[in-house]
Scaffold this motif. Sequence first.
Motif, mmCIF file in Angstrom:
data_model
loop_
_atom_site.group_PDB
_atom_site.id
_atom_site.type_symbol
_atom_site.label_atom_id
_atom_site.label_comp_id
_atom_site.label_asym_id
_atom_site.label_seq_id
_atom_site.Cartn_x
_atom_site.Cartn_y
_atom_site.Cartn_z
ATOM 1 N N SER A 144 0.825 -1.203 0.000
ATOM 2 C CA SER A 144 0.000 0.000 0.000
ATOM 3 C C SER A 144 0.863 1.259 0.000
ATOM 4 C CB SER A 144 -0.933 -0.008 1.210
ATOM 5 O OG SER A 144 -1.690 1.168 1.276
ATOM 6 N N ALA A 145 1.953 1.211 0.767
ATOM 7 C CA ALA A 145 2.825 2.377 0.866
ATOM 8 C C ALA A 145 3.510 2.683 -0.466
ATOM 9 C CB ALA A 145 3.868 2.151 1.962
ATOM 10 N N VAL A 146 4.012 1.649 -1.142
ATOM 11 C CA VAL A 146 4.714 1.901 -2.408
ATOM 12 C C VAL A 146 3.735 2.218 -3.533
ATOM 13 C CG1 VAL A 146 6.707 0.504 -1.764
ATOM 14 C CG2 VAL A 146 4.805 -0.561 -3.006
ATOM 15 N N LEU A 147 2.510 1.682 -3.452
ATOM 16 C CA LEU A 147 1.503 2.019 -4.460
ATOM 17 C C LEU A 147 0.958 3.425 -4.259
ATOM 18 C CD1 LEU A 147 -0.664 -1.251 -4.723
ATOM 19 C CD2 LEU A 147 0.922 -0.357 -6.434
ATOM 20 N N GLY A 148 1.040 3.893 -3.009
ATOM 21 C CA GLY A 148 0.513 5.208 -2.703
ATOM 22 C C GLY A 148 -1.001 5.251 -2.629
ATOM 23 N N CYS A 149 -1.607 4.109 -2.284
ATOM 24 C CA CYS A 149 -3.073 4.059 -2.200
ATOM 25 C C CYS A 149 -3.482 2.876 -1.332
ATOM 26 C CB CYS A 149 -3.704 3.915 -3.588
ATOM 27 S SG CYS A 149 -3.350 2.325 -4.368
ATOM 28 N N ASP A 150 -4.741 2.904 -0.895
ATOM 29 C CA ASP A 150 -5.332 1.762 -0.215
ATOM 30 C C ASP A 150 -6.071 0.907 -1.236
ATOM 31 O OD1 ASP A 150 -4.465 2.609 2.307
ATOM 32 O OD2 ASP A 150 -6.218 3.938 2.531
ATOM 33 N N ALA A 151 -6.437 -0.293 -0.824
ATOM 34 C CA ALA A 151 -7.201 -1.163 -1.705
ATOM 35 C C ALA A 151 -8.632 -0.672 -1.844
ATOM 36 C CB ALA A 151 -7.194 -2.595 -1.155
ATOM 37 N N TYR A 152 -9.239 -0.961 -2.976
ATOM 38 C CA TYR A 152 -10.639 -0.622 -3.210
ATOM 39 C C TYR A 152 -11.506 -1.287 -2.147
ATOM 40 C CZ TYR A 152 -15.225 -0.764 -5.499
ATOM 41 O OH TYR A 152 -16.562 -0.655 -5.779
ATOM 42 N N GLU A 153 -12.441 -0.554 -1.560
ATOM 43 C CA GLU A 153 -13.233 -1.062 -0.447
ATOM 44 C C GLU A 153 -14.702 -1.287 -0.787
ATOM 45 O OE1 GLU A 153 -12.685 1.552 2.849
ATOM 46 O OE2 GLU A 153 -10.573 1.007 3.148
ATOM 47 N N GLY A 154 -15.102 -1.000 -2.011
ATOM 48 C CA GLY A 154 -16.503 -1.163 -2.380
ATOM 49 C C GLY A 154 -16.869 -2.611 -2.647
ATOM 50 N N GLU A 155 -18.121 -2.827 -3.041
ATOM 51 C CA GLU A 155 -18.601 -4.160 -3.375
ATOM 52 C C GLU A 155 -17.955 -4.622 -4.677
ATOM 53 O OE1 GLU A 155 -20.606 -6.270 -1.801
ATOM 54 O OE2 GLU A 155 -20.811 -4.944 -0.076
ATOM 55 N N LEU A 156 -17.549 -5.883 -4.698
ATOM 56 C CA LEU A 156 -16.996 -6.445 -5.921
ATOM 57 C C LEU A 156 -18.138 -6.769 -6.881
ATOM 58 C CD1 LEU A 156 -14.298 -8.836 -4.427
ATOM 59 C CD2 LEU A 156 -13.927 -6.638 -5.534
ATOM 60 N N PRO A 157 -17.922 -6.618 -8.177
ATOM 61 C CA PRO A 157 -18.999 -6.880 -9.145
ATOM 62 C C PRO A 157 -19.403 -8.355 -9.146
ATOM 63 C CG PRO A 157 -16.890 -6.561 -10.264
ATOM 64 C CD PRO A 157 -16.669 -6.180 -8.834
ATOM 65 N N VAL A 158 -20.665 -8.595 -9.489
ATOM 66 C CA VAL A 158 -21.196 -9.949 -9.477
ATOM 67 C C VAL A 158 -20.460 -10.852 -10.467
ATOM 68 C CG1 VAL A 158 -23.266 -11.344 -9.878
ATOM 69 C CG2 VAL A 158 -23.465 -9.120 -8.754
ATOM 70 N N TRP A 159 -20.082 -10.282 -11.603
ATOM 71 C CA TRP A 159 -19.441 -11.106 -12.635
ATOM 72 C C TRP A 159 -18.055 -11.584 -12.217
ATOM 73 C CZ3 TRP A 159 -14.798 -9.166 -14.042
ATOM 74 C CH2 TRP A 159 -14.592 -7.796 -13.905
ATOM 75 N N LEU A 160 -17.467 -10.948 -11.207
ATOM 76 C CA LEU A 160 -16.150 -11.367 -10.745
ATOM 77 C C LEU A 160 -16.318 -12.540 -9.785
ATOM 78 C CD1 LEU A 160 -13.104 -10.745 -10.800
ATOM 79 C CD2 LEU A 160 -13.471 -9.314 -8.787
ATOM 80 N N GLY A 188 -5.189 1.095 -18.097
ATOM 81 C CA GLY A 188 -6.559 1.430 -17.716
ATOM 82 C C GLY A 188 -7.142 0.607 -16.586
ATOM 83 N N ILE A 189 -6.304 -0.162 -15.882
ATOM 84 C CA ILE A 189 -6.793 -0.985 -14.770
ATOM 85 C C ILE A 189 -6.306 -0.353 -13.469
ATOM 86 C CG2 ILE A 189 -6.857 -3.287 -13.759
ATOM 87 C CD1 ILE A 189 -6.056 -4.353 -16.524
ATOM 88 N N PRO A 190 -7.192 0.261 -12.693
ATOM 89 C CA PRO A 190 -6.770 0.988 -11.479
ATOM 90 C C PRO A 190 -6.034 0.100 -10.488
ATOM 91 C CG PRO A 190 -9.054 1.476 -12.041
ATOM 92 C CD PRO A 190 -8.644 0.328 -12.903
ATOM 93 N N ARG A 191 -4.977 0.624 -9.915
ATOM 94 C CA ARG A 191 -4.187 -0.146 -8.953
ATOM 95 C C ARG A 191 -4.972 -0.448 -7.678
ATOM 96 N NH1 ARG A 191 0.930 3.549 -7.843
ATOM 97 N NH2 ARG A 191 0.749 3.770 -10.123
#
Length: 320
Positions: free
Chosen positions: A63-79, A130-133
């Motif tokens: 997280s520190a080297v990416l400079g962001c936290d992980a996505y915290e929302g609901e994962l899509p149904v298709w995944l 185009g794929i967000p980290r």
Amino acid sequence: MLSVEKAEVAHLLQMSLSKMAYDPERGTDIRLMLQVMGGVLTETAFFFEEPDETLAAIFTKISAVLGCDAYEGELPVWLDLDPVQIDTYTERGRELARMAIHDWADCEFGFVEMLVMVCHHVMASWEEEGIPRTETFRLLIEYATRCMCFEVAAQELCDVLIEKKMGRDGWTLGDCLGGLSGAAGWRLAKLNLLKKKLPKESVPTPETSELDYLVTVMTAEATRMGVPAGSDWKFGLAANDAPVNPPVELLDGVEPYAQLFFSAVPMSDVRDQAVACAKAAGRMLAVVATGDEPEIAHVIAKPLAMMAITETYHAFWLGY
């Protein structure tokens, strides 16, 4: 500073991750690559005394080297977080980590830092496409966490049955094997009944492909632990027209411990529970059928495990 050998390991590791997730028709499957990466991180965490805390610390570093936290929302149904697929590819990652660590055996902490940099490089390169980290980081955490849960489940369920059921109630290793296999088959049947939600007369024929996928988890774990692969897994199984005979008593003996474990982890998804039980059954099969003087010969133990998982699945599905 990296030695030439260690730098080469880092390069080969990244190349191996891509190769394991490559499909000739679709190219590199990002989800599969993240699953392999998750397995590498999980196995690395097991190099340390507190694997769960170590894995969390690795996530913090990423997280520190990416400079962001992980996505915290609901994962899509298709995944679809298919636990069989996750177990298969994370185990490949674990094996990859065991091979790669040899050149870093003098410094596990340095190995962790190298993995963090590899994860950063891969996910940052995907973001350029185009794929967000934040999203790839979330999937990496999901896969690695499930990998660790499956491994802990396999070990804990085997240990508690050996301690409680064998030590106190007089069970044999074969009884433990039958109970764990039955627990996996029962959960798959339960999953299908919950998923279908159909009237009894509308319940379709059991989907053998799903059972085959679950059996793959058990057999793969057993062979990883030293059980000969062979083609004798179904030798002596009852014919299709024979009455089903699930190991109900053994299943009843396993369930209190399985439910307690899955509540404590927690692991609420029935699919994940089925895979965890199948993995534990494969681990127990290795305990039963390997070594200089195995308790049960593998040519007998393998069909016993197969019978328990298939008979229980069919009995609970058809008995609905």
